[in-house]
Design a protein around this motif. Structure first.
Motif, PDB file in Angstrom:
ATOM      1  N   SER A  14       0.814  -1.215   0.000  1.00 12.69           N
ATOM      2  CA  SER A  14       0.000   0.000   0.000  1.00 12.69           C
ATOM      3  C   SER A  14       0.848   1.267   0.000  1.00 12.69           C
ATOM      4  CB  SER A  14      -0.952   0.006   1.186  1.00 12.69           C
ATOM      5  OG  SER A  14      -0.220   0.116   2.393  1.00 12.69           O
ATOM      6  N   HIS A  49      -6.250   0.049  -9.042  1.00 17.85           N
ATOM      7  CA  HIS A  49      -6.823   0.629  -7.829  1.00 17.85           C
ATOM      8  C   HIS A  49      -7.101  -0.450  -6.782  1.00 17.85           C
ATOM      9  CE1 HIS A  49     -10.413  -0.704  -9.917  1.00 17.85           C
ATOM     10  NE2 HIS A  49     -11.097  -0.534  -8.815  1.00 17.85           N
ATOM     11  N   LYS A  50      -6.972  -1.710  -7.183  1.00 22.20           N
ATOM     12  CA  LYS A  50      -7.133  -2.845  -6.274  1.00 22.20           C
ATOM     13  C   LYS A  50      -5.986  -3.817  -6.499  1.00 22.20           C
ATOM     14  CE  LYS A  50     -12.083  -3.411  -5.665  1.00 22.20           C
ATOM     15  NZ  LYS A  50     -13.186  -4.353  -5.856  1.00 22.20           N
ATOM     16  N   VAL A  51      -5.551  -4.438  -5.424  1.00 23.91           N
ATOM     17  CA  VAL A  51      -4.597  -5.533  -5.499  1.00 23.91           C
ATOM     18  C   VAL A  51      -5.284  -6.701  -4.830  1.00 23.91           C
ATOM     19  CG1 VAL A  51      -2.307  -6.352  -4.852  1.00 23.91           C
ATOM     20  CG2 VAL A  51      -2.640  -3.939  -5.411  1.00 23.91           C
ATOM     21  N   TYR A  54      -7.673  -6.170  -1.839  1.00 23.89           N
ATOM     22  CA  TYR A  54      -7.234  -4.965  -1.138  1.00 23.89           C
ATOM     23  C   TYR A  54      -7.435  -3.726  -2.001  1.00 23.89           C
ATOM     24  CZ  TYR A  54      -4.191  -1.588   1.094  1.00 23.89           C
ATOM     25  OH  TYR A  54      -3.699  -0.456   1.676  1.00 23.89           O
ATOM     26  N   GLU A  55      -8.130  -2.732  -1.477  1.00 20.81           N
ATOM     27  CA  GLU A  55      -8.390  -1.452  -2.137  1.00 20.81           C
ATOM     28  C   GLU A  55      -7.215  -0.520  -1.822  1.00 20.81           C
ATOM     29  OE1 GLU A  55     -10.988   0.714  -4.396  1.00 20.81           O
ATOM     30  OE2 GLU A  55     -11.664  -1.246  -3.787  1.00 20.81           O
ATOM     31  N   ARG A  56      -6.519  -0.029  -2.859  1.00 19.30           N
ATOM     32  CA  ARG A  56      -5.382   0.870  -2.654  1.00 19.30           C
ATOM     33  C   ARG A  56      -5.849   2.239  -2.172  1.00 19.30           C
ATOM     34  NH1 ARG A  56      -1.966   1.883  -7.284  1.00 19.30           N
ATOM     35  NH2 ARG A  56      -0.463   2.508  -5.736  1.00 19.30           N
ATOM     36  N   SER A  57      -4.958   2.973  -1.559  1.00 19.07           N
ATOM     37  CA  SER A  57      -5.243   4.309  -1.045  1.00 19.07           C
ATOM     38  C   SER A  57      -5.697   5.227  -2.178  1.00 19.07           C
ATOM     39  CB  SER A  57      -3.981   4.873  -0.387  1.00 19.07           C
ATOM     40  OG  SER A  57      -4.019   6.268  -0.322  1.00 19.07           O
ATOM     41  N   GLN A  60      -3.003   7.718  -3.071  1.00 16.77           N
ATOM     42  CA  GLN A  60      -1.909   7.123  -3.842  1.00 16.77           C
ATOM     43  C   GLN A  60      -2.320   6.929  -5.296  1.00 16.77           C
ATOM     44  OE1 GLN A  60       1.145   6.407  -2.357  1.00 16.77           O
ATOM     45  NE2 GLN A  60       1.878   6.138  -4.433  1.00 16.77           N
ATOM     46  N   VAL A  61      -3.539   6.466  -5.518  1.00 16.94           N
ATOM     47  CA  VAL A  61      -4.034   6.275  -6.883  1.00 16.94           C
ATOM     48  C   VAL A  61      -4.088   7.618  -7.604  1.00 16.94           C
ATOM     49  CG1 VAL A  61      -6.051   5.599  -8.260  1.00 16.94           C
ATOM     50  CG2 VAL A  61      -5.269   4.135  -6.384  1.00 16.94           C
TER      51      VAL A  61
END
Length: 101
Positions: A14, A49-51, A54-57, A60-61
């Motif tokens: 993240s 935007h997702k890994v 897990y939803e990325r910040s 950060q996106v």
């Protein structure tokens, strides 16, 4: 144990930046709205935007989308960019401008 390992990997990712700014993009200005400059084109940029689950910040996106748009600007002779809308699912459109003569 495996789920803890996966969660640890996702959390450590993240903070990672996957997008790096090109040297020629460092001088590109980011404008809040469309200026009265010569429009050089538009660019649609996207990042993950997702890994997995897990939803990325969101911050950060947004930062990575801006960096990608700045990287596109020098290729069309633009020195400024402005967003054409809000990011959605890791994608955003940008206008590319030439404001200096």
């Amino acid at each position: 144990m495996r789920s803890i390992l996966l969660l640890g990997c996702a959390l450590s990712m993240s903070a990672c930046t996957f997008v790096h700014m090109a040297p020629s993009a460092t001088k590109v200005k980011v404008l809040a709205s469309a200026p009265s400059c010569e429009k050089r084109g538009e660019a649609e940029v996207s990042v993950r935007h997702k890994v997995g689950f897990y939803e990325r910040s969101e911050a950060q996106v947004r930062d990575e989308l801006e960096t990608l748009a700045r990287n596109e600007a020098p290729g069309v002779g633009a020195d400024s960019i402005s967003p054409l809308g809000q990011p959605a699912d890791g994608t955003q459109r940008w206008a590319l401008w030439r404001c200096t003569r």
